[in-house]
Every structure is written in C-alpha cells, then in structure tokens.
Design an enzyme around this catalytic site. Structure first.
Site, PDB file in Angstrom:
ATOM      1  N   GLY A  97       0.752   8.774 -11.023  1.00 43.43           N
ATOM      2  CA  GLY A  97       0.237   9.548  -9.974  1.00 43.43           C
ATOM      3  C   GLY A  97       0.409  11.333 -10.019  1.00 43.43           C
TER       4      GLY A  97
ATOM      5  N   ASP B 295       1.021  -1.069   0.091  1.00 41.57           N
ATOM      6  CA  ASP B 295      -0.456  -0.049  -0.184  1.00 41.57           C
ATOM      7  C   ASP B 295       0.952   1.089   0.268  1.00 41.57           C
ATOM      8  OD1 ASP B 295      -2.856   0.865  -0.293  1.00 41.57           O
ATOM      9  OD2 ASP B 295      -2.488   1.511   1.837  1.00 41.57           O
TER      10      ASP B 295
ATOM     11  N   ASP C 129       3.967  12.094  -8.936  1.00 38.91           N
ATOM     12  CA  ASP C 129       5.187  12.429 -10.392  1.00 38.91           C
ATOM     13  C   ASP C 129       5.565  13.324 -11.086  1.00 38.91           C
ATOM     14  OD1 ASP C 129       5.798   9.655  -8.877  1.00 38.91           O
ATOM     15  OD2 ASP C 129       6.403   8.366 -10.073  1.00 38.91           O
TER      16      ASP C 129
END
Ligand code: IMP
Length: 197
Positions: free
Chosen positions: A148, A67, A150
């Site tokens: 995401g 996660d 980044d």
C-alpha cells in the site's frame, strides 16, 4: 483457544497469528461459504464491527475483524476509510499510492489507523481495539517491503528517515497501527484467559 478472523485473506490471517503468537490463541480464517458485505461505513470502527458481527452471526463463534487506512492532514483526513479505493473502486495499491503522491506535499502529516472489532455471539458483547501511527509524507518513494502506502510513509518512531517499506516486518509491527491494535487485543485476550482460570 480459537478466534475467527473475518477475512478470506490468508496474508492477514497469518499476520495476526504472528502478532498473537505465544498468547495461547489460534486464529482461523473465515469459512469459504461465508460472504462479507461491502465496507461502506463512514468510520473504521463501524466497518470493522460490521464484518465481525456478520462473521459471529454466520458461525456462532468469537469473531474479530479489522479495518485500516491512511489519513492525510493536507486532505482533511482523506482518504481515510476509502484508502483501498482512493483512486477508484478497482484501484490497485500502485494507483492509490501515485494519487497520494500527486496530492500530498512532502513533509506534511500522515496517520495510519487500524481498528479491530471483537464480537462474542454468546453474550452479544462487542469490543474495539485501536492503533495509530503518526508519520510524514516522504519526498519520494523508497523501499520494497510492506504494501500500500508504505513506500512514502515515514513514521515518527521509525529509525532514521526510513519509510515503512524500508523496515523489516518485525520493525514495522513494533510501531505500526496494526501492531499496536493487535497488542491491545492480545493484552485483553491474555487477561480474559487468566480470569477464566
Ligand atoms: P483494509 O483494512 O484491508 O480495508 O485496507 C485499507 C487500505 O488502507 C489498504 O488497501 C491500504 O491501501 C491502506 N493500508 C492499511 N494499512 C496499511 C499499511 O500498513 N501499509 C500501507 N497501506 C495500508
């Protein structure tokens, strides 16, 4: 030797296999029929453990799950475990990124976190491996790589002022939260294989 990764995401499975290449461990994805519950716990560790336990129970195999997310100091650590659904339950990566850009000032501290949980159903043992990557919010988004958040994440250990999305996959693996957690896991797997003879 084989490990089961509790995901139906082939991209994640291949990425972990790349990070464990040469360790003697192969990574299988979750069989189609096994369903995972919601990731609604308050910590990365609990979410990862929940998925690894479910996979171990359903298959009887040594299972791992991860996660991950991003924590912004300006938001008191949010979005954290809610990173994937920051802009709403069905939010896209783009919507989540735009919300972060609206709410977090350039230059303020960010941190990527990744926890990998491992569950061995034979003896019930559970282990956690974690990796962190400190960074700062970029003034504007840059780069096409990664995913995401980044394009706005400038890691402390990145060369120059490059964002994660401007690094190669190999450069990102070297400094990323996921790369670091996977290397902890790899060290443990290599040690346990050596001990087993
Ligand atoms: P999960 O670990 O698949 O639940 O992903 C959590 C969310 O955190 C992703 O949807 C991304 O929004 C964010 N995230 C996790 N790792 C990264 C990363 O390496 N780069 C960019 N975003 C990430």
């Amino acid at each position: 030797m084989k490990l089961l990764l509790a995901t139906h995401n082939e991209h994640k499975r291949r990425e972990l296999e790349r990070l464990l290449a040469g360790s003697g461990w192969q990574v299988d994805g979750l069989p189609e029929h096994v369903r995972m519950g919601p990731e609604d716990a308050e910590t990365f560790a609990e979410n990862a453990l929940g998925k690894a336990r479910a996979a171990a129970q359903a298959t009887g195999r040594l299972s791992i799950a991860d996660d991950s997310g991003i924590a912004a100091a300006a938001l008191g650590g949010a979005p954290g475990v809610r990173s994937a659904r920051y802009a709403g339950e069905q939010a896209s990566d783009r919507e989540n990124l735009e919300k972060l850009m609206r709410e977090v000032p350039a230059g303020s501290a960010l941190e990527y976190v990744c926890v990998i949980a491992m569950v061995d159903p034979r003896d019930g043992s559970e282990l956690l491996f974690d990796g962190r990557c400190a960074g700062r919010m970029a003034a504007q988004e840059r780069g096409e790589g990664g995913f995401g958040y980044d394009p706005v994440f400038v890691a402390e250990d990145a060369p120059g002022e490059l964002t994660m999305a401007e690094l190669s996959a190999r450069q990102k693996d070297e400094i990323s939260h996921r790369g670091r957690a996977a290397r902890e896991l790899r060290a443990w797997l290599e040690q346990s294989a050596a001990t087993a003879g």
